[in-house]
Design a protein around this motif. Structure first.
Motif, mmCIF file in Angstrom:
data_model
loop_
_atom_site.group_PDB
_atom_site.id
_atom_site.type_symbol
_atom_site.label_atom_id
_atom_site.label_comp_id
_atom_site.label_asym_id
_atom_site.label_seq_id
_atom_site.Cartn_x
_atom_site.Cartn_y
_atom_site.Cartn_z
ATOM 1 N N GLU A 1 42.537 39.093 47.644
ATOM 2 C CA GLU A 1 42.467 40.493 47.351
ATOM 3 C C GLU A 1 41.492 41.227 46.052
ATOM 4 O O GLU A 1 41.673 42.424 46.319
ATOM 5 N N PHE A 2 41.907 40.954 44.956
ATOM 6 C CA PHE A 2 41.103 41.274 44.265
ATOM 7 C C PHE A 2 39.538 41.348 43.923
ATOM 8 O O PHE A 2 39.058 42.197 43.790
ATOM 9 N N GLU A 3 39.205 40.304 44.556
ATOM 10 C CA GLU A 3 38.166 40.134 45.065
ATOM 11 C C GLU A 3 37.431 41.814 45.970
ATOM 12 O O GLU A 3 37.128 41.581 45.317
ATOM 13 N N ARG A 4 38.057 41.356 46.738
ATOM 14 C CA ARG A 4 37.517 42.163 47.348
ATOM 15 C C ARG A 4 37.960 43.368 47.014
ATOM 16 O O ARG A 4 36.785 44.539 47.604
ATOM 17 N N LEU A 5 38.369 43.234 46.018
ATOM 18 C CA LEU A 5 38.943 45.199 45.040
ATOM 19 C C LEU A 5 37.768 45.539 44.543
ATOM 20 O O LEU A 5 38.042 46.469 44.004
ATOM 21 N N ASN A 6 37.120 44.081 43.935
ATOM 22 C CA ASN A 6 35.930 44.452 43.126
ATOM 23 C C ASN A 6 36.868 44.476 41.645
ATOM 24 O O ASN A 6 36.823 45.052 40.420
ATOM 25 N N THR A 7 38.333 43.831 41.525
ATOM 26 C CA THR A 7 38.765 44.077 40.526
ATOM 27 C C THR A 7 39.137 42.164 39.772
ATOM 28 O O THR A 7 39.076 41.868 40.576
ATOM 29 N N VAL A 8 38.899 41.944 38.899
ATOM 30 C CA VAL A 8 39.262 41.137 37.588
ATOM 31 C C VAL A 8 40.357 41.030 37.027
ATOM 32 O O VAL A 8 40.889 41.822 35.414
ATOM 33 N N LEU B 1 42.238 44.222 36.052
ATOM 34 C CA LEU B 1 43.219 44.352 35.176
ATOM 35 C C LEU B 1 44.059 43.018 34.563
ATOM 36 O O LEU B 1 43.892 42.139 34.492
ATOM 37 N N LEU B 2 44.458 44.221 33.011
ATOM 38 C CA LEU B 2 44.914 43.054 31.623
ATOM 39 C C LEU B 2 46.150 43.599 32.560
ATOM 40 O O LEU B 2 46.962 44.821 32.129
ATOM 41 N N SER B 3 46.980 42.282 32.112
ATOM 42 C CA SER B 3 48.331 41.758 32.684
ATOM 43 C C SER B 3 49.197 40.825 31.683
ATOM 44 O O SER B 3 48.477 39.780 30.895
ATOM 45 N N TRP B 4 49.530 41.802 30.519
ATOM 46 C CA TRP B 4 50.384 41.373 29.410
ATOM 47 C C TRP B 4 51.554 40.595 29.515
ATOM 48 O O TRP B 4 52.837 41.451 30.400
ATOM 49 N N HIS B 5 51.786 39.500 29.950
ATOM 50 C CA HIS B 5 52.691 38.550 30.139
ATOM 51 C C HIS B 5 53.576 38.165 28.145
ATOM 52 O O HIS B 5 52.816 37.499 27.495
ATOM 53 N N PRO B 6 55.074 38.413 27.802
ATOM 54 C CA PRO B 6 55.662 38.521 26.911
ATOM 55 C C PRO B 6 55.244 37.058 25.727
ATOM 56 O O PRO B 6 54.804 36.754 24.916
ATOM 57 N N LEU B 7 55.532 35.702 27.182
ATOM 58 C CA LEU B 7 55.509 34.919 26.342
ATOM 59 C C LEU B 7 55.236 33.643 27.131
ATOM 60 O O LEU B 7 55.959 33.663 28.289
ATOM 61 N N ALA B 8 54.719 32.854 27.464
ATOM 62 C CA ALA B 8 53.976 31.756 28.310
ATOM 63 C C ALA B 8 55.366 30.680 27.922
ATOM 64 O O ALA B 8 56.213 30.993 27.370
ATOM 65 N N TRP B 9 55.474 29.991 29.627
ATOM 66 C CA TRP B 9 56.903 28.773 29.667
ATOM 67 C C TRP B 9 58.440 29.790 29.410
ATOM 68 O O TRP B 9 59.236 29.352 29.670
ATOM 69 N N THR B 10 58.515 31.076 30.221
ATOM 70 C CA THR B 10 58.888 31.699 30.708
ATOM 71 C C THR B 10 59.224 32.199 31.915
ATOM 72 O O THR B 10 57.839 31.841 32.592
ATOM 73 N N VAL C 1 60.093 34.514 33.900
ATOM 74 C CA VAL C 1 59.419 36.270 34.779
ATOM 75 C C VAL C 1 57.781 35.965 34.124
ATOM 76 O O VAL C 1 57.401 36.525 35.669
ATOM 77 N N CYS C 2 57.803 36.045 33.515
ATOM 78 C CA CYS C 2 56.105 35.722 33.456
ATOM 79 C C CYS C 2 55.837 34.759 33.787
ATOM 80 O O CYS C 2 54.327 35.191 34.272
ATOM 81 N N ALA C 3 56.045 33.321 34.457
ATOM 82 C CA ALA C 3 55.515 32.213 35.057
ATOM 83 C C ALA C 3 55.401 33.193 36.788
ATOM 84 O O ALA C 3 53.995 33.414 36.720
ATOM 85 N N GLU C 4 56.035 33.869 37.218
ATOM 86 C CA GLU C 4 56.090 34.981 38.627
ATOM 87 C C GLU C 4 55.391 35.297 38.660
ATOM 88 O O GLU C 4 53.999 35.300 39.049
ATOM 89 N N GLN C 5 55.143 36.628 37.071
ATOM 90 C CA GLN C 5 53.561 37.642 36.667
ATOM 91 C C GLN C 5 52.514 36.882 36.989
ATOM 92 O O GLN C 5 51.545 37.401 37.780
ATOM 93 N N MET C 6 51.994 35.416 36.224
ATOM 94 C CA MET C 6 51.016 35.245 36.106
ATOM 95 C C MET C 6 51.088 34.411 37.503
ATOM 96 O O MET C 6 49.366 34.356 38.467
ATOM 97 N N LYS C 7 51.454 33.714 38.208
ATOM 98 C CA LYS C 7 51.511 33.086 39.594
ATOM 99 C C LYS C 7 51.464 33.874 40.441
ATOM 100 O O LYS C 7 50.699 34.395 41.877
ATOM 101 N N SER C 8 51.809 35.429 40.499
ATOM 102 C CA SER C 8 51.574 36.466 41.764
ATOM 103 C C SER C 8 50.101 36.865 41.914
ATOM 104 O O SER C 8 49.456 37.439 42.798
ATOM 105 N N LEU C 9 49.377 37.198 39.893
ATOM 106 C CA LEU C 9 48.130 37.561 40.162
ATOM 107 C C LEU C 9 47.016 36.558 40.403
ATOM 108 O O LEU C 9 45.799 36.376 41.560
ATOM 109 N N GLU C 10 47.203 34.504 40.446
ATOM 110 C CA GLU C 10 46.980 33.834 41.389
ATOM 111 C C GLU C 10 46.769 33.687 42.765
ATOM 112 O O GLU C 10 45.837 33.520 43.346
ATOM 113 N N ALA C 11 47.640 34.047 43.103
ATOM 114 C CA ALA C 11 48.427 33.490 44.778
ATOM 115 C C ALA C 11 47.671 35.298 45.476
ATOM 116 O O ALA C 11 47.178 35.054 45.778
#
Length: 157
Positions: free
Chosen positions: A60-67, A35-44, A46-56
């Protein structure tokens, strides 16, 4: 104008530094979905929430064989400080900084006027083909449950 990548296309391969300064080669993930998840700019916000949702949802990503990989045009030292601030320890945040936005351009996701990427998710299959792409309005937070549902429903190769 550069053509945007679409489902069925072979994803352009690349190697970029992550937030820790390590080179990450897309081809090294063959055999896994990416999964390539583009966010426009760090330190903003919505971008922070987008990246934190990947981490959280890392387990599940590991179970789905997805990086999951986060991408933006920010330099890797800034992304490293941002990852530490956000508590992101597992997801790699890639820096498409120099040449400025080169990978983002290859995927047709560079916003020339603003000088940063679209907010987008691109799911690749185990062979590097695009399974799904969704581009969001800049202020819109991608729905992580939608992303996970797409991954769950995509065929394994």
């Amino acid at each position: 104008m550069i053509q945007r990548i679409t489902s069925g296309d072979s994803a352009p391969v690349f190697a970029l530094k992550d937030n820790r300064g390590e080179m990450i080669d897309l081809a090294s993930f063959r055999g896994k979905k990416v999964l390539l998840s583009w966010h426009p700019l760090a330190w903003t916000r919505v971008c922070a929430e987008q990246m934190k949702s990947l981490e959280a949802h890392w387990a599940e990503f590991e179970r789905l064989n997805t990086v999951p990989l986060g991408l933006s045009i920010d330099p890797y030292p800034a992304k490293n400080a941002w990852a530490k601030e956000l508590g992101i320890a597992k997801v790699k945040l890639l820096a498409d900084f120099w040449p400025h936005g080169e990978v983002t351009r290859a995927y047709g996701l560079f916003r020339q006027e603003e000088g940063f990427s679209e907010r987008a998710n691109v799911l690749l299959d185990e062979t590097g083909k695009v399974l799904w792409i969704k581009v969001y309005e800049i202020p819109e937070l991608p729905d992580i449950n939608e992303v996970l549902t797409v991954i769950r429903n995509s065929p394994a190769i």
